[in-house]
Design a protein around this motif. Structure first.
Motif, short mmCIF file in Angstrom:
data_model
loop_
_atom_site.label_atom_id
_atom_site.label_comp_id
_atom_site.label_asym_id
_atom_site.label_seq_id
_atom_site.Cartn_x
_atom_site.Cartn_y
_atom_site.Cartn_z
N PHE A 90 5.89 13.02 7.88
CA PHE A 90 6.46 12.95 6.53
C PHE A 90 5.72 11.91 5.69
N HIS A 91 5.59 10.70 6.22
CA HIS A 91 5.00 9.62 5.45
C HIS A 91 3.51 9.84 5.19
N VAL A 92 2.79 10.29 6.21
CA VAL A 92 1.35 10.50 6.04
C VAL A 92 1.08 11.64 5.06
N THR A 93 1.86 12.72 5.15
CA THR A 93 1.70 13.83 4.22
C THR A 93 1.96 13.39 2.79
N LEU A 94 2.99 12.57 2.60
CA LEU A 94 3.32 12.07 1.27
C LEU A 94 2.18 11.26 0.68
N VAL A 95 1.64 10.34 1.45
CA VAL A 95 0.52 9.52 0.98
C VAL A 95 -0.72 10.38 0.75
N ASP A 96 -0.92 11.37 1.61
CA ASP A 96 -2.10 12.22 1.52
C ASP A 96 -2.13 13.03 0.23
N MET A 97 -0.98 13.16 -0.43
CA MET A 97 -0.94 13.88 -1.70
C MET A 97 -1.67 13.14 -2.82
N LEU A 98 -2.07 11.90 -2.54
CA LEU A 98 -2.91 11.17 -3.50
C LEU A 98 -4.33 11.75 -3.51
N GLY A 99 -4.72 12.38 -2.41
CA GLY A 99 -6.08 12.90 -2.32
C GLY A 99 -7.09 11.82 -2.00
N ASN A 100 -6.63 10.71 -1.41
CA ASN A 100 -7.50 9.59 -1.05
C ASN A 100 -7.45 9.43 0.46
N SER A 101 -8.45 9.96 1.16
CA SER A 101 -8.42 9.98 2.63
C SER A 101 -8.42 8.58 3.23
N ARG A 102 -9.09 7.64 2.57
CA ARG A 102 -9.13 6.27 3.10
C ARG A 102 -7.75 5.62 3.00
N TRP A 103 -7.06 5.87 1.90
CA TRP A 103 -5.72 5.34 1.71
C TRP A 103 -4.79 5.90 2.80
N THR A 104 -4.91 7.20 3.04
CA THR A 104 -4.09 7.84 4.07
C THR A 104 -4.36 7.23 5.44
N ILE A 141 0.81 -1.22 0.00
CA ILE A 141 0.00 0.00 0.00
C ILE A 141 0.84 1.27 0.00
N GLU A 142 1.84 1.32 0.87
CA GLU A 142 2.61 2.55 1.00
C GLU A 142 3.53 2.78 -0.20
N VAL A 143 4.13 1.70 -0.69
CA VAL A 143 5.01 1.83 -1.85
C VAL A 143 4.21 2.26 -3.08
N GLU A 144 3.04 1.67 -3.28
CA GLU A 144 2.21 2.03 -4.42
C GLU A 144 1.75 3.48 -4.32
N ALA A 145 1.46 3.93 -3.10
CA ALA A 145 1.04 5.32 -2.92
C ALA A 145 2.14 6.28 -3.36
N VAL A 146 3.37 6.00 -2.95
CA VAL A 146 4.49 6.86 -3.31
C VAL A 146 4.72 6.83 -4.82
N ARG A 147 4.59 5.66 -5.42
CA ARG A 147 4.74 5.55 -6.88
C ARG A 147 3.72 6.43 -7.60
N ARG A 148 2.49 6.40 -7.13
CA ARG A 148 1.43 7.18 -7.78
C ARG A 148 1.61 8.68 -7.58
N VAL A 149 2.05 9.08 -6.39
CA VAL A 149 2.28 10.51 -6.14
C VAL A 149 3.37 11.02 -7.08
N ALA A 150 4.45 10.24 -7.21
CA ALA A 150 5.55 10.66 -8.09
C ALA A 150 5.10 10.70 -9.54
N ALA A 151 4.29 9.73 -9.95
CA ALA A 151 3.81 9.68 -11.33
C ALA A 151 2.89 10.86 -11.66
N ALA A 152 2.07 11.24 -10.71
CA ALA A 152 1.13 12.34 -10.91
C ALA A 152 1.83 13.69 -10.87
N GLY A 153 2.95 13.74 -10.15
CA GLY A 153 3.68 15.00 -10.01
C GLY A 153 3.19 15.81 -8.83
#
Length: 221
Positions: free
Chosen positions: A148-162, A101-113
């Motif tokens: 740091f980690h929660v803010t990074l994941v939260d950049m997905l804009g998916n509150s449940r994922w966070t 979950i966490e690795v995929e979240a970071v991958r998506r944040v980086a891909a989205a910019g």
């Protein structure tokens, strides 16, 4: 770098009125769980904990029930609450989920910019973790690390994922289970945040994911 097992002033509210009593009390108990002040095997009654924290019984019990629902405490009928002690199997399950979950979240944040503002925020949070590690305050480092980690994941804009990531991270860290201090990994763990943040800011999803996988190695059972 010493880990305190006492209920010091740092675990007390400066001003409970800043938030609801329940939320503030929950935050205090969570800090006690992370610091090791509350230990597995001991029973904690809501009444005794409320008296120790200087709050009424109701918000203390509500806070403990909330933490029980998050898997950090367990209800002991007619006695109170006990700190959850993760088995090796439990730790492996949490680690496996974080890898997915966490690795995929970071991958998506980086891909989205990320925006320039978000990039600045990540860098500031990164340096805060490094400062906390250098200051020899384990609890302060764990809190900065979580932000740091929660803010990074939260950049997905998916509150449940966070929320899921935040809860998994807490489950893996109660009672000092990371053993970062004993293993001498606090400063190196903090430094790894820089590489993760820069890969995300550069928009390199695979590099960001690889660095997060490596970073999570310290949580491997």
């Amino acid at each position: 770098m010493g880990r305190s097992h006492a209920w010091g002033d740092e675990l007390r509210p400066a001003e409970l009125s800043r938030s609801t009593l329940k939320d503030s009390t929950e935050a205090l108990i969570r800090r006690a769980l992370l610091s090791g002040a509350m230990r597995p095997g001991e029973i904690y009654s809501a009444n005794a904990l409320a008296a120790r924290l200087g709050v009424s019984n109701s918000p203390a019990r509500e806070a403990m029930m909330s933490l029980a629902n998050k898997g950090l405490l367990e209800l002991v009928r007619n006695r109170g609450f006990r700190v959850v002690e993760l088995t090796d199997s439990d730790k492996q399950e949490v680690y496996d989920l974080r890898r997915l979950i966490e690795v995929e979240a970071v991958r998506r944040v980086a891909a989205a910019g990320v925006t320039a503002e978000q990039a600045a925020q990540l860098r500031a949070l990164t340096e805060r973790t490094v400062e906390a590690a250098d200051a020899d305050g384990l609890l302060e480092y764990l809190e900065a690390d979580q932000r740091f980690h929660v803010t990074l994941v939260d950049m997905l804009g998916n509150s449940r994922w966070t929320a899921i990531v935040e809860n998994l991270r807490d489950q893996s860290r109660i009672n000092g289970s990371y053993r970062l201090q004993e293993r001498g990994l606090v400063r190196s763990s903090a430094a790894e945040h820089r590489g993760i943040a820069e890969a995300v800011v550069a928009g390199d999803p695979e590099l960001a994911a690889q660095r997060m996988v490596r970073h999570l190695d310290y949580a491997r059972p």
